[in-house]
Structures are given as structure tokens and as C-alpha cells.
Design a protein around this motif. Structure first.
Motif, PDB file in Angstrom:
ATOM      1  N   LYS A 125       0.892  -1.194  -0.068  1.00 24.51           N
ATOM      2  CA  LYS A 125      -0.036   0.107   0.147  1.00 24.51           C
ATOM      3  C   LYS A 125       0.985   1.159  -0.057  1.00 24.51           C
ATOM      4  CE  LYS A 125      -3.936  -2.215   2.644  1.00 24.51           C
ATOM      5  NZ  LYS A 125      -4.636  -2.240   3.843  1.00 24.51           N
ATOM      6  N   LYS A 130      -2.425  -1.626  -5.982  1.00 26.77           N
ATOM      7  CA  LYS A 130      -3.610  -1.839  -5.681  1.00 26.77           C
ATOM      8  C   LYS A 130      -3.804  -3.058  -5.027  1.00 26.77           C
ATOM      9  CE  LYS A 130      -5.476   0.979  -9.558  1.00 26.77           C
ATOM     10  NZ  LYS A 130      -6.105   1.912  -8.788  1.00 26.77           N
ATOM     11  N   TRP A 131      -5.000  -3.429  -4.331  1.00 27.18           N
ATOM     12  CA  TRP A 131      -5.330  -4.839  -3.709  1.00 27.18           C
ATOM     13  C   TRP A 131      -4.847  -6.047  -4.495  1.00 27.18           C
ATOM     14  CZ3 TRP A 131      -7.592  -9.299  -3.841  1.00 27.18           C
ATOM     15  CH2 TRP A 131      -7.588  -9.967  -2.635  1.00 27.18           C
ATOM     16  N   TYR A 132      -5.189  -6.183  -5.611  1.00 27.11           N
ATOM     17  CA  TYR A 132      -5.172  -6.970  -6.507  1.00 27.11           C
ATOM     18  C   TYR A 132      -3.549  -7.399  -6.978  1.00 27.11           C
ATOM     19  CZ  TYR A 132      -5.161  -3.996 -10.457  1.00 27.11           C
ATOM     20  OH  TYR A 132      -4.988  -3.149 -11.521  1.00 27.11           O
ATOM     21  N   GLN A 133      -2.956  -5.986  -6.999  1.00 28.42           N
ATOM     22  CA  GLN A 133      -1.489  -5.986  -7.297  1.00 28.42           C
ATOM     23  C   GLN A 133      -0.748  -6.527  -6.336  1.00 28.42           C
ATOM     24  OE1 GLN A 133      -1.235  -1.859  -8.591  1.00 28.42           O
ATOM     25  NE2 GLN A 133      -0.903  -2.413 -10.580  1.00 28.42           N
TER      26      GLN A 133
END
Length: 226
Positions: A125, A130-133
Motif C-alpha cells: 500500500k 492496488k489490492w489485487y497487485q
């Protein structure tokens, strides 16, 4: 005991045996890829923030893990057509194997994700990912590095479970052995031979998956860990 072994008597059926071996290999490759992919998606859902999807996937996993594979297979092959879903024996068998491996691998991969240092999420973060990355590039490689032995063992178990598909007349290796022994009455020779073949399959599959896991995940996990 005066029984004389007659492996030569199996030779006229070598083409059937080769066909059974090829189909078993094809089923194993495809169901392993799809089942593990299913497991990755399921594990991502289980560690996500959507409670409804968490519970839905969790319930599905519990149903699959706590019912016999052969019952799942029969439900798909014999049960679904009664409500309009018509499948060939091969299609039903592969769906059952993918679902079974997907459920088990969901829990295995989830355990690996939860065992990964939570600080990795925060680091991702901080980098603006991003979350999926973060999940794909940081968390998943490290999770696979931790759980690869368990996941590989499960893939081998599912491959060996493909023998159950003979019960719905999928012409894989066990079906072929049943066919040969019914024609030759060489039961010992037929099943001794496929026992050896399954043993070779298990050893080769474990080796291949171990090499692939090391190439894809261990190096990347070490880099990410540093």
C-alpha cells in the motif's frame, strides 16, 4: 500355487493402454491448472472483505471437503441431467475433479496467505499498489512458497482419484485395465501394470510441480522478502 504370470497376454491391448494413459495425462494437466486457479480465486475471496462471499465460498468448501468424491461425481453425472444439465462422462468427471481440487486448494492457499507477514500488505500500500497487485505480485508468491508441498500432494491425490472416473465409463487408465482384464482374465497382470503406471505418474507429477513451483514462486518470494 502354480499360477503362471502372463504379461505377454496384455500386449494385444497396448493401443487401448496407451489411449488410457494419454487421456489420464490430459485430464490431470487440465484439472490441475483449473483446480489450482479455482483455489487461488477461492482463497482470495476467503481473505477478502466481502462477508457474504466469504461465507458462500466457505460453505462450498466445507460441503466438498466433507463428502465423498464419488458422491460428488455421481451427483454431477447422474443428478444434474435431471434438472436439464446434460454432460458427457468426461465433462462430468473433469468438473468433479476441478471442484474437488479447487475446494481443497482454496483452504491450502488461504492458509499460506494468512501465514504471510501482514506487513507485506502495508508495504504494498505504501508503494501505491492496488489490492489485487499486492495479492498477485507480493502475497501469492510468498504464500505458494510456504504451502507448495501440501498443494502438490493434493494435486497428486486428485490425479490418483481420476481412477474413480472409470465408474462413469470415462476411458482413462483404470477403465482400460478393467476392459483388458475382462477380455483376458489376466486380473493380476492388468492391475499390477496400472499400479506401476500410477506410481510413475505420481512421482513424475510431484517432480514437475515441485520444479514449476520453485521456478515460479521461490525466487520471486525471496526477492519480495528482501
Amino acid at each position: 500355487m502354480d499360477y503362471q504370470l502372463d504379461f505377454v497376454g496384455l500386449f494385444p491391448y497396448y493401443k487401448d493402454l496407451v489411449s488410457g494413459i494419454i487421456l489420464t495425462i490430459q485430464i490431470t494437466i487440465l484439472t490441475t491448472i483449473l483446480g489450482v486457479s479455482f483455489g487461488i480465486i477461492g482463497a482470495a475471496t476467503r481473505v477478502g472483505k466481502n462477508k457474504f462471499l466469504q461465507n458462500l465460498v466457505g460453505g462450498f468448501v466445507e460441503v466438498v471437503r466433507n463428502t465423498p468424491f464419488i458422491v460428488q461425481l455421481f451427483f454431477i453425472f447422474f443428478g444434474l441431467p435431471t434438472i436439464g444439465f446434460k454432460l458427457t462422462a468426461l465433462e462430468a468427471g473433469m468438473i468433479a475433479m476441478v471442484i474437488n481440487l479447487g475446494a481443497y486448494s482454496t483452504e491450502i492457499i488461504r492458509a499460506g496467505i494468512e501465514a504471510t507477514d501482514k506487513g507485506q500488505w502495508e508495504a504494498g500500500k505504501t508503494l501505491g499498489l492496488k489490492w489485487y497487485q499486492i495479492f498477485i505480485h507480493i502475497i501469492l508468491p510468498q504464500a505458494f512458497n510456504k504451502i507448495s508441498p501440501a498443494l502438490i500432494s493434493q494435486c497428486v491425490i486428485v490425479m490418483l482419484g481420476s481412477s474413480v472416473l472409470s465408474q462413469i465409463s470415462v476411458e482413462e487408465l483404470t477403465f482400460t485395465a478393467n476392459f483388458i482384464q475382462s477380455r483376458t482374465f489376466l486380473s493380476f497382470e492388468s492391475y499390477f501394470l496400472i499400479t506401476g503406471i500410477y506410481l510413475i505418474f505420481a512421482i513424475v507429477l510431484r517432480f514437475v510441480l515441485t520444479v514449476v513451483s520453485e521456478k515460479l514462486f521461490k525466487t520471486k518470494a525471496m526477492k519480495e522478502g528482501n
